[in-house]
Design an enzyme around this catalytic site. Structure first.
Site, PDB file in Angstrom:
ATOM      1  N   LYS A  17      -4.161   3.627   0.044  1.00  0.00           N
ATOM      2  CA  LYS A  17      -2.973   3.490   0.982  1.00  0.00           C
ATOM      3  C   LYS A  17      -1.848   2.992  -0.328  1.00  0.00           C
ATOM      4  CE  LYS A  17      -3.991   1.345   3.962  1.00  0.00           C
ATOM      5  NZ  LYS A  17      -5.146   0.962   3.197  1.00  0.00           N
ATOM      6  N   ARG A 128      -9.789  -4.163  -7.723  1.00  0.00           N
ATOM      7  CA  ARG A 128      -8.314  -3.592  -8.052  1.00  0.00           C
ATOM      8  C   ARG A 128      -7.397  -4.464  -8.795  1.00  0.00           C
ATOM      9  NH1 ARG A 128      -5.366  -2.545  -2.049  1.00  0.00           N
ATOM     10  NH2 ARG A 128      -7.306  -3.974  -1.679  1.00  0.00           N
ATOM     11  N   ARG A 161      -6.344 -10.139  -6.477  1.00  0.00           N
ATOM     12  CA  ARG A 161      -6.223 -10.409  -4.476  1.00  0.00           C
ATOM     13  C   ARG A 161      -7.481 -11.416  -4.472  1.00  0.00           C
ATOM     14  NH1 ARG A 161      -4.326  -5.383  -0.508  1.00  0.00           N
ATOM     15  NH2 ARG A 161      -5.403  -6.700   0.822  1.00  0.00           N
TER      16      ARG A 161
HETATM   17  P1  ADP Z   1      -5.324  -3.033   2.539  1.00  0.00           P
HETATM   18  O1  ADP Z   1      -4.682  -2.482   2.195  1.00  0.00           O
HETATM   19  O2  ADP Z   1      -6.165  -3.327   1.287  1.00  0.00           O
HETATM   20  O3  ADP Z   1      -6.375  -2.740   3.334  1.00  0.00           O
HETATM   21  P2  ADP Z   1      -3.441  -5.219   3.258  1.00  0.00           P
HETATM   22  O4  ADP Z   1      -2.768  -5.430   2.616  1.00  0.00           O
HETATM   23  O5  ADP Z   1      -2.757  -3.448   4.017  1.00  0.00           O
HETATM   24  O6  ADP Z   1      -5.060  -4.300   3.297  1.00  0.00           O
HETATM   25  O7  ADP Z   1      -3.530  -6.000   3.913  1.00  0.00           O
HETATM   26  C1  ADP Z   1      -4.374  -6.895   3.764  1.00  0.00           C
HETATM   27  C2  ADP Z   1      -4.147  -8.616   4.769  1.00  0.00           C
HETATM   28  O8  ADP Z   1      -2.985  -8.468   5.594  1.00  0.00           O
HETATM   29  C3  ADP Z   1      -5.472  -7.564   6.324  1.00  0.00           C
HETATM   30  O9  ADP Z   1      -6.387  -7.532   5.982  1.00  0.00           O
HETATM   31  C4  ADP Z   1      -5.097  -8.807   7.825  1.00  0.00           C
HETATM   32  O10 ADP Z   1      -5.223  -9.928   7.383  1.00  0.00           O
HETATM   33  C5  ADP Z   1      -3.442  -8.942   6.809  1.00  0.00           C
HETATM   34  N1  ADP Z   1      -2.736  -7.378   7.866  1.00  0.00           N
HETATM   35  C6  ADP Z   1      -1.641  -6.510   6.941  1.00  0.00           C
HETATM   36  N2  ADP Z   1      -1.785  -5.475   8.050  1.00  0.00           N
HETATM   37  C7  ADP Z   1      -1.840  -5.596   8.896  1.00  0.00           C
HETATM   38  C8  ADP Z   1      -1.964  -5.076  10.442  1.00  0.00           C
HETATM   39  N3  ADP Z   1      -0.767  -4.462  10.610  1.00  0.00           N
HETATM   40  N4  ADP Z   1      -2.722  -5.767  11.506  1.00  0.00           N
HETATM   41  C9  ADP Z   1      -2.906  -6.975  11.161  1.00  0.00           C
HETATM   42  N5  ADP Z   1      -3.319  -7.743   9.779  1.00  0.00           N
HETATM   43  C10 ADP Z   1      -2.084  -6.737   9.100  1.00  0.00           C
HETATM   44  P1  ADP Z   2      -5.287   0.420  -0.296  1.00  0.00           P
HETATM   45  O1  ADP Z   2      -3.792   0.222  -0.193  1.00  0.00           O
HETATM   46  O2  ADP Z   2      -5.408   1.288   1.076  1.00  0.00           O
HETATM   47  O3  ADP Z   2      -6.248  -0.842   0.451  1.00  0.00           O
HETATM   48  P2  ADP Z   2      -4.624   0.476  -3.023  1.00  0.00           P
HETATM   49  O4  ADP Z   2      -4.330   2.225  -3.024  1.00  0.00           O
HETATM   50  O5  ADP Z   2      -4.594  -0.543  -3.200  1.00  0.00           O
HETATM   51  O6  ADP Z   2      -5.275   0.512  -1.780  1.00  0.00           O
HETATM   52  O7  ADP Z   2      -6.449   1.095  -3.918  1.00  0.00           O
HETATM   53  C1  ADP Z   2      -7.593  -0.024  -4.181  1.00  0.00           C
HETATM   54  C2  ADP Z   2      -8.282   0.476  -5.045  1.00  0.00           C
HETATM   55  O8  ADP Z   2      -8.093   1.568  -5.736  1.00  0.00           O
HETATM   56  C3  ADP Z   2      -6.687   0.125  -6.505  1.00  0.00           C
HETATM   57  O9  ADP Z   2      -7.444  -0.571  -7.871  1.00  0.00           O
HETATM   58  C4  ADP Z   2      -6.223   1.098  -7.052  1.00  0.00           C
HETATM   59  O10 ADP Z   2      -6.026   1.433  -8.274  1.00  0.00           O
HETATM   60  C5  ADP Z   2      -7.977   2.317  -6.709  1.00  0.00           C
HETATM   61  N1  ADP Z   2      -7.704   3.596  -6.742  1.00  0.00           N
HETATM   62  C6  ADP Z   2      -6.391   3.828  -5.453  1.00  0.00           C
HETATM   63  N2  ADP Z   2      -6.810   5.359  -5.248  1.00  0.00           N
HETATM   64  C7  ADP Z   2      -7.833   6.022  -6.142  1.00  0.00           C
HETATM   65  C8  ADP Z   2      -8.902   7.060  -6.523  1.00  0.00           C
HETATM   66  N3  ADP Z   2      -8.321   8.454  -5.661  1.00  0.00           N
HETATM   67  N4  ADP Z   2      -9.358   6.447  -7.402  1.00  0.00           N
HETATM   68  C9  ADP Z   2     -10.151   5.396  -7.730  1.00  0.00           C
HETATM   69  N5  ADP Z   2      -9.772   4.450  -7.259  1.00  0.00           N
HETATM   70  C10 ADP Z   2      -8.416   4.316  -6.796  1.00  0.00           C
END
Ligand code: ADP
Ligand code: ADP
Ligand code: ZN
Length: 223
Positions: A17, A128, A161
Site C-alpha cells: 500500500k 521492509r 519498524r
Molecule cells: P501496514 O501498512 O504495514 O499494515 P501501518 O503503517 O498502516 O501498517 O500501521 C501500523 C500500525 O498503526 C497498525 O498495526 C495499527 O496499530 C496502527 N494503525 C494504522 N492505521 C490504523 C487504523 N486505520 N486503525 C487502527 N489502527 C491503525
Molecule cells: P504496506 O504499506 O501495505 O504495509 P509496503 O508498501 O510498505 O506495504 O511494502 C512492504 C514491503 O514489501 C516493503 O519492503 C516493499 O519494498 C516491499 N514491496 C512492496 N511492493 C512489492 C512488490 N510488488 N513485490 C515485492 N516486494 C514489494
C-alpha cells in the site's frame, strides 16, 4: 469549482500500500494520507496521541477507532486535501468504513484492494526498510538500497519498524483477517471495490492500479 477526488487503498500489512500510494499520489498530484505514518510521527514526536497509540502498535493490535477517526478527520480537513487525497491504511474496521462513507457521501471515491497471500506478506514486512528522512520504502531482498542502510532517494538512514518483527507481523495478519477483511467484504458487497493482484512486480501493480482508475473514471464511481 474543483471537485474532491478520494482514493482508498486497502490491503493487508505488507501488501505494498505505502509503495503504491506514494507513486499514485505523485502521479495524480494528491496528498498521501497514511494513518500508520501519522501514528509513527506522533510516536516519534512524543505527543499525547502517540503515547496512547504506542502499546497497540507495538503489539500489532489496531488503535481504537475513536483515536484513529479524530486524527484522520483532522488531517483531511487541512487545506492541502481540499482537492482530494489518497488514503493508505484507513479504514481498517467496519465502524471506520461507516464513518468514512458518511463523511464522503456524494463525492467521487475509488476503492482499490491489493491482494497478497499471507506467506508473502510475512516475507515482505520482515524485510521492509524505511527511510528516517523521507517516505521512501526499500526491501532487503526485493528492493535493496544501492548502499546498505542508506536511502536511494535522499541518502537518509534506513531503519526497520519494530512491529515488522515476524511474530508481530503474524499478529497483525490475524487482526487483519478478523477485523479488516470483513470491512473489505463490506465494500465488495456495495459493488464499489476493485481488487488488484498485489503479487506482481511493483511496476505491474502500479500499471494495474492506473488501468482500474482510468476504467473507473469513465464509468462514474460515486459514493
Ligand atoms: P501496514 O501498512 O504495514 O499494515 P501501518 O503503517 O498502516 O501498517 O500501521 C501500523 C500500525 O498503526 C497498525 O498495526 C495499527 O496499530 C496502527 N494503525 C494504522 N492505521 C490504523 C487504523 N486505520 N486503525 C487502527 N489502527 C491503525
Ligand atoms: P504496506 O504499506 O501495505 O504495509 P509496503 O508498501 O510498505 O506495504 O511494502 C512492504 C514491503 O514489501 C516493503 O519492503 C516493499 O519494498 C516491499 N514491496 C512492496 N511492493 C512489492 C512488490 N510488488 N513485490 C515485492 N516486494 C514489494
Ligand atoms: Zn529517504
Amino acid at each position: 469549482m474543483s471537485e474532491q477526488r478520494i482514493l482508498i487503498l486497502l490491503g493487508p500489512p505488507g501488501a505494498g500500500k505505502g509503495t503504491q500510494a506514494s507513486r499514485l499520489a505523485a502521479h495524480l498530484g494528491l496528498p498521501h494520507v497514511a494513518t500508520g505514518d501519522l501514528f509513527r510521527e506522533n510516536l516519534s514526536q512524543g505527543t499525547a496521541l502517540g503515547q496512547r497509540a504506542k502499546s497497540f502498535m507495538e503489539s500489532g493490535k489496531l488503535v481504537p477507532d475513536e483515536l484513529v477517526l479524530e486524527m484522520l478527520f483532522d488531517r483531511v480537513s487541512r487545506p492541502d486535501c481540499a482537492g482530494g487525497y489518497l488514503l493508505d491504511g484507513f479504514p481498517r474496521t467496519l465502524p471506520q468504513a461507516e464513518a468514512l462513507t458518511e463523511r464522503l457521501a456524494g463525492l467521487s471515491v475509488s476503492t482499490l484492494s491489493l491482494e497478497v497471500p499471507d506467506d508473502q506478506l510475512v516475507e515482505r514486512a520482515s524485510g521492509r526498510l524505511l527511510c528516517k528522512s523521507c517516505s521512501n520504502i526499500h526491501h532487503a531482498t526485493f528492493s535493496p538500497p544501492r548502499v546498505a542502510g542508506v536511502c536511494d532517494a535522499c541518502g537518509g538512514e534506513l531503519y526497520r519498524r519494530k512491529d515488522d518483527d515476524p511474530a508481530v507481523v503474524r499478529e497483525r495478519l490475524a487482526v487483519f483477517h478478523e477485523q479488516t477483511q470483513p470491512m473489505i467484504d463490506y465494500y465488495a458487497r456495495q459493488g464499489s471495490l476493485e481488487s488488484i493482484d498485489g503479487t506482481q512486480s511493483p511496476d505491474d501493480v502500479f500499471a494495474s492500479l492506473l488501468a482500474r482508475l482510468d476504467a473507473g473514471t469513465s464509468a462514474g464511481g460515486r459514493a
